[in-house]
Design a protein around this motif. Structure first.
Motif, mmCIF file in Angstrom:
data_model
loop_
_atom_site.group_PDB
_atom_site.id
_atom_site.type_symbol
_atom_site.label_atom_id
_atom_site.label_comp_id
_atom_site.label_asym_id
_atom_site.label_seq_id
_atom_site.Cartn_x
_atom_site.Cartn_y
_atom_site.Cartn_z
ATOM 1 N N ASN A 1 11.359 0.355 -7.834
ATOM 2 C CA ASN A 1 11.222 0.733 -9.318
ATOM 3 C C ASN A 1 9.865 1.149 -9.563
ATOM 4 O OD1 ASN A 1 11.890 1.542 -11.908
ATOM 5 N ND2 ASN A 1 11.335 -1.010 -12.506
ATOM 6 N N ARG A 2 9.747 2.643 -10.093
ATOM 7 C CA ARG A 2 8.637 3.119 -10.438
ATOM 8 C C ARG A 2 8.523 3.325 -12.139
ATOM 9 N NH1 ARG A 2 7.782 1.430 -6.387
ATOM 10 N NH2 ARG A 2 7.056 2.453 -4.312
ATOM 11 N N VAL B 1 6.555 -5.126 -10.556
ATOM 12 C CA VAL B 1 7.032 -5.390 -9.358
ATOM 13 C C VAL B 1 6.062 -4.549 -8.364
ATOM 14 C CG1 VAL B 1 9.559 -5.791 -9.724
ATOM 15 C CG2 VAL B 1 8.872 -3.471 -9.324
ATOM 16 N N THR B 2 5.248 -3.618 -8.884
ATOM 17 C CA THR B 2 4.268 -2.875 -8.202
ATOM 18 C C THR B 2 2.992 -3.554 -7.909
ATOM 19 O OG1 THR B 2 3.527 -1.529 -10.035
ATOM 20 C CG2 THR B 2 5.500 -0.842 -8.387
ATOM 21 N N VAL B 3 2.894 -4.671 -8.585
ATOM 22 C CA VAL B 3 1.426 -5.267 -8.510
ATOM 23 C C VAL B 3 1.368 -6.369 -7.509
ATOM 24 C CG1 VAL B 3 0.112 -6.832 -10.051
ATOM 25 C CG2 VAL B 3 1.530 -5.059 -11.276
ATOM 26 N N GLU C 1 0.874 -1.408 0.019
ATOM 27 C CA GLU C 1 0.035 -0.037 -0.059
ATOM 28 C C GLU C 1 0.985 1.220 0.018
ATOM 29 O OE1 GLU C 1 -2.500 -0.232 3.394
ATOM 30 O OE2 GLU C 1 -3.793 -1.936 2.557
ATOM 31 N N ASN C 2 0.418 2.293 -0.542
ATOM 32 C CA ASN C 2 1.041 3.574 -0.561
ATOM 33 C C ASN C 2 2.377 3.476 -0.971
ATOM 34 O OD1 ASN C 2 -1.401 4.909 0.718
ATOM 35 N ND2 ASN C 2 -0.721 3.914 2.716
ATOM 36 N N GLY C 3 2.430 2.821 -2.138
ATOM 37 C CA GLY C 3 3.873 2.575 -2.826
ATOM 38 C C GLY C 3 4.989 1.988 -2.090
#
Length: 548
Positions: A462-463, A389-391, A72-74
């Motif tokens: 990583n974004r 990687v953000t999933v 959550e929240n990055g």
């Protein structure tokens, strides 16, 4: 007791099972391994010969339910979570003690059966790489630390014992690449043995042992094994030792194998007349050795498991730990409501682990329809994301062997524009093959992580949007995709393939280079994923997963 002899080949598990600790109960061996950010976690393996292993279960479904563990929240806990557990069996009960680097806490789990249920207890203190030890007189200790190794006595409730033994028993030089850590404590033939890993200057990972006549006395010892089995300078070290029902002793230690991770190896242990252990054969870890099998007719479940997602609605959890509404593997909303909608959350096969705590309301099993080969794993997107990687709801399995192959059918019919569904070589330096939708059209895509300026860097946060290197329009909504890995001599590559039903396989793009990077600290896996770039709420489906 029926037994036979078989040949064990190192690594005995050709896959990522780091930081092993091993015990024996009767004729059965159990091993615990680090799972870090993956859920369920703290995998427990079972064997009757120390050469063949299967998954007995996991200690927990979710470790600590808080924001970063839910991505959550990055935030995330890649490379953190559960580390280097200690496994013990004492007075009819199993114990697992480990720390989590993200919460900076120590966790003790207990169970009467290794399959669970396990009861969690957070205990005071941060016992880095703990070695839990029950002495003959019932006193409880934990040995822990890095470079500075401390022995701490615990009370029956596993809090530090007032007035109990608490002292530094070993210090390593600050000049070595890796100071002493990975502690395990034993009492063998009246002597106390402390096993550790460290990395001497100008050397490789090395196993060390120190011995004492009394826990409060002087500890003497040093390096006992510095061996890479002739393979790329990767030392075999860190793990537990265990005896067999016939009185033979072995160590289960890990070895680095590039992008595929850290793999358990079996090393014989003998003892000198003074009780000090000797690891290996002629000072080396063997490539193969003969071991006794104490249940030769047993059939092991494979560590790499295929899945038709053909689960039954009556297999759904209905209460208790690991139940609907309270589990990262089998939760959701009300069980009967979900079943009435044709959706349900069963306990998935033991090889599956989510990349973090999943959003249970956004995954389910769709039952097999008439004439189909199986059901479907369905994942619904909730947020817009830019890269893999953000999933949050990425479902993974380890890949096993030198040239493993993973494949699955991906269905994009219910996806929205910009959505991506696929099969990934999942680690920090990932790549994938799958489908995307755009302006009502469907495309096969080959993608990878997009490092700025092509530089390999730590990728935990990583974004950057994924880099799509290939894009092929197709008619239809479903294809089969495949990953072909090649770990031969640390080649560490994956090749991507796709095909329409009944057609020939087609390679898409170039092979992708894989790397073991410290931000994730895990070997590469096969991962099923769906994410939305433009609008959330799409549903991706997976059928007929194969892991060979």
């Amino acid at each position: 007791m029926t037994k036979s002899v078989k040949t064990a080949v190192n690594p005995v598990i050709y896959s990522d099972m780091p930081d092993p600790d091993v015990i024996r109960v009767g004729n059965t061996f159990y091993m615990v391994s680090t799972t870090m950010h993956f859920m369920p976690g703290a995998v427990i393996l079972r064997s009757y010969n120390l050469a063949d292993w299967e998954i007995a279960g996991h200690v927990y479904d979710k470790l600590e339910d808080y924001g970063a563990a839910r991505m959550e929240n990055g935030k995330n806990i890649y490379g953190s979570g559960m580390w280097a557990a200690s496994l013990k069996f004492y007075n009819g009960k199993f114990y697992v003690l480990h720390i989590a680097n993200d919460t900076h806490s120590s966790y003790l789990y207990t169970a009467e059966n290794v399959e669970g249920p396990w009861t969690q207890k957070k205990i005071p203190g941060f016992y880095y790489d703990p070695g839990l030890f029950f002495d003959d007189d019932g006193r409880i200790f934990v040995v822990h630390g890095n470079r500075e190794i401390r022995l701490t006595e615990l009370s029956e409730d596993f809090t530090p014992k007032a007035g109990g033994l608490d002292k530094v028993i070993l210090r390593d030089s600050d000049e070595v690449p890796l100071g002493y850590e990975g502690s395990h404590l034993y009492k063998v033939n009246g002597k106390y043995l402390l096993t550790l890993i460290h990395w001497p200057k100008n050397s490789m990972r090395t196993e060390a042992v120190f011995m004492a006549d009394d826990l409060s006395g002087e500890w003497k010892g040093g390096d006992v094994l510095c061996s890479d089995m002739g393979e790329f300078g990767a030392g075999v070290a860190q793990g537990g030792i265990v005896d067999t029902p016939d009185g033979d002793w072995y160590a289960v230690l890990f070895q680095d194998h590039g992008a595929q991770g850290r793999m358990p190896c079996l090393v014989p242990v003998t003892f000198k007349t003074d009780g000090y252990p000797v690891f290996g054969i002629d000072g080396k870890a063997p490539k193969s050795l003969e071991v006794k099998d104490f249940n030769p007719d047993y059939k092991y479940e494979p560590l790499a498991q295929s899945d038709d997602f053909d689960y039954k609605a009556d297999e759904v959890f209905t209460g208790g730990e690991g139940a609907l509404g309270d589990s990262s593997i089998g939760a959701g909303r009300d069980a009967l409501t979900e079943i009435s909608k044709g959706k349900f959350h069963p306990k998935l096969k033991s090889a599956w682990e989510w990349n973090h705590i999943p959003e249970d309301e956004n995954w389910w099993i769709e039952p097999a329809s008439s004439g189909s080969e199986g059901g479907a794993l369905c994942i619904r997107t909730k947020y817009r994301k830019q890269n893999l990687v953000t999933v949050r709801n990425t479902l993974t399995q380890r890949v096993v062997g030198v040239k493993p192959i993973a494949s699955v059918i991906v269905d994009s019919l219910e996806l929205k524009d910009g959505d991506v569904i696929g099969l990934s070589a999942f680690e920090s330096c990932y790549g994938f093959v799958g489908l995307t939708k755009k302006n009502g059209k469907t495309f096969v895509v080959r993608g990878e992580t997009n490092y700025p300026d092509g530089k390999i860097q730590q990728n935990r946060n990583n974004r950057n949007p994924d880099k799509i290197t290939e894009k092929i329009e197709i008619a239809g909504d479903a294809i089969e995709v495949k990953l072909e890995f090649d770990f031969t001599n640390l080649k560490d590559e994956v090749t991507f393939w796709w095909r329409l039903e009944g057609a020939e396989w087609q390679q898409i793009g170039k092979p992708h280079k894989l790397r073991f990077m410290l931000d994730h600290f895990c070997g590469v896996r096969a991962g099923l994923f769906v994410y939305s770039v433009e609008e959330s709420g799409g549903v991706g489906k997976f059928r007929r997963f194969r892991n060979e």
